[in-house]
Design a protein around this motif. Structure first.
Motif, PDB file in Angstrom:
ATOM      1  N   SER A   1       0.838  -1.199   0.000  1.00  0.00           N
ATOM      2  CA  SER A   1       0.000   0.000   0.000  1.00  0.00           C
ATOM      3  C   SER A   1       0.876   1.254   0.000  1.00  0.00           C
ATOM      4  O   SER A   1       2.050   1.215   0.408  1.00  0.00           O
TER       5      SER A   1
ATOM      6  N   ARG B   1       0.467   3.772   1.917  1.00  0.00           N
ATOM      7  CA  ARG B   1       0.723   4.114   3.320  1.00  0.00           C
ATOM      8  C   ARG B   1       1.944   3.351   3.842  1.00  0.00           C
ATOM      9  O   ARG B   1       2.828   3.918   4.478  1.00  0.00           O
ATOM     10  N   LYS B   2       1.995   2.043   3.578  1.00  0.00           N
ATOM     11  CA  LYS B   2       3.118   1.225   4.047  1.00  0.00           C
ATOM     12  C   LYS B   2       4.413   1.658   3.356  1.00  0.00           C
ATOM     13  O   LYS B   2       5.468   1.737   3.984  1.00  0.00           O
TER      14      LYS B   2
ATOM     15  N   ALA C   1       5.071   4.616   2.232  1.00  0.00           N
ATOM     16  CA  ALA C   1       5.438   5.911   2.815  1.00  0.00           C
ATOM     17  C   ALA C   1       6.171   5.709   4.144  1.00  0.00           C
ATOM     18  O   ALA C   1       7.186   6.372   4.411  1.00  0.00           O
ATOM     19  N   LEU C   2       5.673   4.810   4.968  1.00  0.00           N
ATOM     20  CA  LEU C   2       6.325   4.545   6.250  1.00  0.00           C
ATOM     21  C   LEU C   2       7.738   3.998   6.060  1.00  0.00           C
ATOM     22  O   LEU C   2       8.672   4.388   6.771  1.00  0.00           O
ATOM     23  N   LYS C   3       7.881   3.096   5.108  1.00  0.00           N
ATOM     24  CA  LYS C   3       9.188   2.459   4.901  1.00  0.00           C
ATOM     25  C   LYS C   3      10.191   3.377   4.207  1.00  0.00           C
ATOM     26  O   LYS C   3      11.390   3.250   4.429  1.00  0.00           O
ATOM     27  N   THR C   4       9.715   4.277   3.349  1.00  0.00           N
ATOM     28  CA  THR C   4      10.627   5.154   2.603  1.00  0.00           C
ATOM     29  C   THR C   4      10.886   6.476   3.298  1.00  0.00           C
ATOM     30  O   THR C   4      11.887   7.129   3.036  1.00  0.00           O
ATOM     31  N   GLY C   5       9.944   6.892   4.144  1.00  0.00           N
ATOM     32  CA  GLY C   5      10.069   8.209   4.755  1.00  0.00           C
ATOM     33  C   GLY C   5       9.569   9.320   3.845  1.00  0.00           C
ATOM     34  O   GLY C   5       9.727  10.501   4.150  1.00  0.00           O
TER      35      GLY C   5
ATOM     36  N   ARG D   1       6.479  11.352   2.261  1.00  0.00           N
ATOM     37  CA  ARG D   1       5.089  11.611   2.649  1.00  0.00           C
ATOM     38  C   ARG D   1       4.114  10.836   1.766  1.00  0.00           C
ATOM     39  O   ARG D   1       4.313  10.693   0.561  1.00  0.00           O
ATOM     40  N   ARG D   2       3.031  10.348   2.373  1.00  0.00           N
ATOM     41  CA  ARG D   2       2.026   9.558   1.654  1.00  0.00           C
ATOM     42  C   ARG D   2       1.409  10.356   0.504  1.00  0.00           C
ATOM     43  O   ARG D   2       1.244   9.827  -0.596  1.00  0.00           O
TER      44      ARG D   2
END
Length: 140
Positions: free
Chosen positions: A2, A4-5, A7-11, A13-14
């Motif tokens: 996803s 969202r996921k 974005a969290l892993k790459t840093g 922004r979504r």
């Protein structure tokens, strides 16, 4: 994965990722991705840079995307191409009297054909070796 996921892993922004990855009818309206963003996304997805570029350049038949042989071959080729220039430079530096002006773009075809021929010969040898092993097991 996803957005969202990712974005969290790459840093990244979504919202930025959504804008970068959203399919559009007119690609010129899409925001540009920086090289750092591209490399970060590839790293998280465990895709090498050269593998990604080769995949885009060579993938014309989308059915190949789901072919395990194609995927494995692209990984192998990307590893070869990542190290090939440096390996060739080192090997050619060992040739006495070579100053670099001898290298020609026309070598691409014979080099490609030689690599393909060598891979095919190696695959045939593996298949023949497996067949011999199977036959020897059956005889026992």
């Amino acid at each position: 994965m996803s957005v969202r996921k990712l974005a969290l892993k790459t840093g990244i922004r979504r919202n930025r990722l959504s804008n970068l990855l959203r399919p559009t009818a007119d690609p010129s309206t899409r925001e540009s991705m920086t090289l750092v963003e591209f490399q970060t996304i590839l790293h998280v997805l465990q895709i090498g840079f050269i593998q990604a570029v080769l995949g885009v350049e060579t993938l014309r038949d989308l059915d190949l995307l789901h072919d395990g042989r194609f995927s494995t071959m692209m990984q192998m080729i990307s590893e070869v191409f990542a190290s090939l220039p440096l390996s060739l430079v080192h090997a050619l530096n060992e040739v006495e009297g070579m100053d670099g002006t001898e290298i020609r773009r026309e070598w691409a075809g014979p080099l490609r054909d030689g690599v393909v021929d060598r891979v095919v010969r190696e695959v045939i040898a593996i298949i023949e070796r497996r067949a011999r092993m199977e036959q020897s097991f059956r005889l026992d």
